[in-house]
Design an enzyme around this catalytic site. Structure first.
Site, mmCIF file in Angstrom:
data_model
loop_
_atom_site.group_PDB
_atom_site.id
_atom_site.type_symbol
_atom_site.label_atom_id
_atom_site.label_comp_id
_atom_site.label_asym_id
_atom_site.label_seq_id
_atom_site.Cartn_x
_atom_site.Cartn_y
_atom_site.Cartn_z
ATOM 1 C CB SER A 1 -2.840 -5.689 -0.091
ATOM 2 O OG SER A 1 -2.227 -5.288 -1.294
ATOM 3 C CE1 TYR B 1 1.119 -2.457 2.449
ATOM 4 C CE2 TYR B 1 1.021 -3.689 0.393
ATOM 5 C CZ TYR B 1 0.416 -2.884 1.339
ATOM 6 O OH TYR B 1 -0.896 -2.511 1.170
#
Length: 679
Positions: free
Chosen positions: A556, A569
């Protein structure tokens, strides 16, 4: 234009015959009809031949799959036929016999159908018929089985001369309804389509009954002590352990896809005393050995032998097989023979475990295995009433390295970028994973769709085309045993794994003070620990295959960019990002490349966003959830929304061949987020 009635009847007959594997094997045999048509130049009547074209399958034959020829011109070729020594020239001559645009390309058996004086002709490869054709005393057995209703034609390579031979035998035997072709198959005929079909089926069923009634009970001999099939669970575990090793060996010259078969006929054959002798004789029908090679590789150890011992022996036997195949090629090759195509086996037999078959894609590998089962059935039938006696090795070589076969191979389209590659995609049931699975299959890969939601994974696998292209596995990436089982499923389905995409994930989006230890552990268990477990099992398989491989992490932008309310996350994405670098350094010596993709703002179709994260992120930014995709796009340099397909494009770029010397790289797919530029 309306379909001529003869053609409609031919197609119906072909579909019925091709639907039953007792009648003929996949893409094996052909059928034809003769009838009147209109000459497109003169408008007059012309007698035509419609016959299954090259490469077609009877069970799925369409009108477009028929070659259409002028019968008068085809039969006139007999007047200029230069003899068996120049047989191949006649195939090119068939092009001058085509009617109009001619339909499909004529096959090598076209002359048989045109020269035989019958309105309808079927040429088939039933196991029962080939058993008689490949028996040591096949001619006498044919007479005993059928009487005067079926004649014998000695072995001859398919082509114009064989057509002349069959036509002459039919003329000399006016009461015959067909012939058995030595070493090959059967041909039947009739004045109507129905009569031709009845004659073909009568020959097949009569041969089956003859073998059943006259044959010995155990044609393969007694069961070898210790060679009985392993129990199913143990058998499949052993097969999964051996499959990547065997696939690697079978891919020495060019990478192959694998298929595993453990049906009762295969296991029984491998348990019997005669299997080493019969396997060494190889297959006989040209349709068989063109797909299975002249003979299989057979492991000569009992099923109880340790896996390590079996692996070592397989490697020794593989070296011997390659040397013997090269010697076979050199014994028979002439100056104008095509170059040797590869010396690896297409069929590997492991007693107690089953059969591993290989090909350029899953369908080819599966069909090769089906053809070897046909060959086993042929051996059983021939040994039951006589002795199995396939055609001479030199004749097999003439067909395997036939210039016409080589030309057929050269007409095949260029393989796609990921042809022969096997991929496993975690989180493949939705969103980014689903898009990646679709793109990989579109580029020729076979895909194992792995997802915690087994129903979603199964739906994606079905979308991708079913078992020849994709299989589904239900897997929790936090479960070591479940991950092992997923890779075993990949090994049994396709022979191993070459490309693994770590995509499974969730997102817990909370401020630091609201993030619980449970939130943290769940996030890290699924993505950091899960990626580690999947990569570890993937590396085991890839190292066993010795074919290199690719690991791709869907990380990400958040792995390098610090944003608010996202500690769990983003931290786990940073963990994944560093796994890429660590594993690239460790696995490079095995030819395994490890790279990552850093997406951002993939909202549409995303399972993570749909499960509440979208609402959480929208609240963080003070916008409506429906505006989230547009919001992410506005903040990028390119002002474009990122979709799952764009991430899939990056995975292809990393694995499709153009970046073959790249490892340890992260590709941003974020439409341009300057704060996330890699430094």
């Amino acid at each position: 234009m309306a379909t001529p009635p003869e053609v409609a009847a031919l197609l119906d007959r072909a579909h019925r015959l091709g639907a039953d594997p007792r009648n003929t094997n996949y893409a094996g045999g052909n059928a034809s009809a003769k009838g009147a048509g209109t000459d497109p130049v003169t408008g007059g009547s012309a007698e035509l031949l419609w016959v299954k074209g090259s490469g077609g399958d009877l069970g799925t034959l369409t009108e477009q799959g028929l070659a259409v020829l002028r019968l008068d011109r085809l039969r006139a070729l007999a007047e200029v036929y230069p003899g068996a020594g120049r047989e191949d020239e006649m195939v090119a001559a068939l092009d001058y016999c085509l009617h109009g645009k001619g339909g499909a390309a004529p096959s090598i058996d076209t002359a048989m159908h045109g020269l035989v004086d019958a309105a309808h002709v079927d040429h088939l490869h039933p196991d029962s018929g080939i058993a008689l054709a490949c028996a040591a005393d096949g001619e006498a057995l044919t007479a005993a089985c059928f009487g005067e209703k079926v004649a014998w034609v000695p072995w001859r390579r398919p082509g114009f001369q064989l057509g002349l031979d069959i036509a002459a035998v039919k003329e000399a035997n006016p009461g015959a309804v067909g012939v058995v072709l030595g070493g090959h198959g059967i041909t039947a005929w009739g004045t109507t389509s129905g009569e031709c079909e009845r004659n073909a089926l009568w020959m097949i069923r009569t041969a089956e009954e003859f073998l059943e009634e006259k044959g010995r009970a155990e044609p393969f001999g007694p069961v070898l002590a210790g060679y009985e099939a392993l129990p199913e669970a143990e058998r499949h575990a052993r097969a999964a352990a051996l499959a990547p090793v065997i696939r690697g060996l079978a891919s020495t010259d060019r990478r192959q896809v694998g298929h595993y078969t453990d049906t009762a006929p295969v296991l029984d054959f491998l348990a019997r005393a005669a299997h080493p002798r019969l396997a060494a004789l190889g297959t006989s029908c040209p349709d068989h050995f063109l797909r299975t090679k002249v003979r299989p590789l057979v492991l000569d150890l009992a099923p109880s032998a340790p896996v390590e011992e079996q692996v070592a022996r397989l490697k020794e036997l593989h070296e011997e097989y390659r040397a013997e195949y090269r010697a076979y090629y050199e014994r028979h090759a002439s100056e104008d023979s095509p170059a040797m195509r590869g010396a690896d086996p297409a069929i590997v037999l492991v007693p107690g475990v089953g059969m591993f078959s290989f090909g350029k894609d899953k369908q080819t590998a599966r069909v090769a295995g089906e053809f070897y089962v046909n060959a086993v059935n042929v051996m059983r039938g021939a040994e039951a009433v006589s002795a199995y006696a396939p055609i001479e090795e030199s004749e097999k070589f003439r067909i395997e390295y036939w210039a016409l076969e080589e030309a057929k191979l050269r007409r095949m389209p260029e393989p796609k970028a990921l042809a022969t590659r096997v991929a496993l995609v975690t989180g493949g049931g939705s969103g980014i994973g689903k898009a990646i699975a679709h793109r990989l299959v579109a580029e020729g890969a076979c895909v194992v769709v792995a997802d915690l939601d087994g129903g979603s994974a199964a739906a994606v696998a079905e979308e991708l085309g079913g078992a020849d292209r994709a299989v589904a596995v239900t897997v929790d990436v936090t479960d070591e045993a479940g991950i092992t089982a997923a890779f075993e499923r990949a090994a049994l389905a396709f022979g191993g794994v070459d490309l693994v995409v770590n995509n499974a994930g969730i997102s817990v989006s909370k401020p630091l003070l609201e993030t619980t230890a449970k939130d943290w552990d769940l996030q890290h268990d699924i993505m950091a620990r899960g990626s580690f477990l999947v990569s570890r099992e993937a590396a085991r398989v890839m190292i066993a295959q010795n074919l290199g491989g690719d690991l791709v992490y869907i990380a990400s932008k958040n792995s390098v960019f610090a944003g608010p309310n996202n500690i769990a996350y983003s931290a786990t994405k940073a963990d994944q990002a560093h796994q890429v670098r660590l594993l690239a350094a460790e696995l490079g010596g095995h030819g395994i490349r490890v790279n990552g993709v850093n997406p951002d703002g993939v909202v549409r179709g995303s399972g993570i966003f749909a499960n509440g994260w979208g609402a959480q992120r929208a609240a963080t930014y003070g916008i409506e959830e429906s505006e989230l995709g547009e919001f992410y796009a506005r903040r990028t340099l390119l002002k474009r929304e990122v979709l799952p397909e764009h991430v899939a494009n990056a995975v292809l770029a990393l694995t499709g061949g153009e970046l073959s010397h790249t490892t340890g790289l992260h590709i941003p797919v974020d439409a341009g987020v300057a704060a996330a530029f890699l430094r």
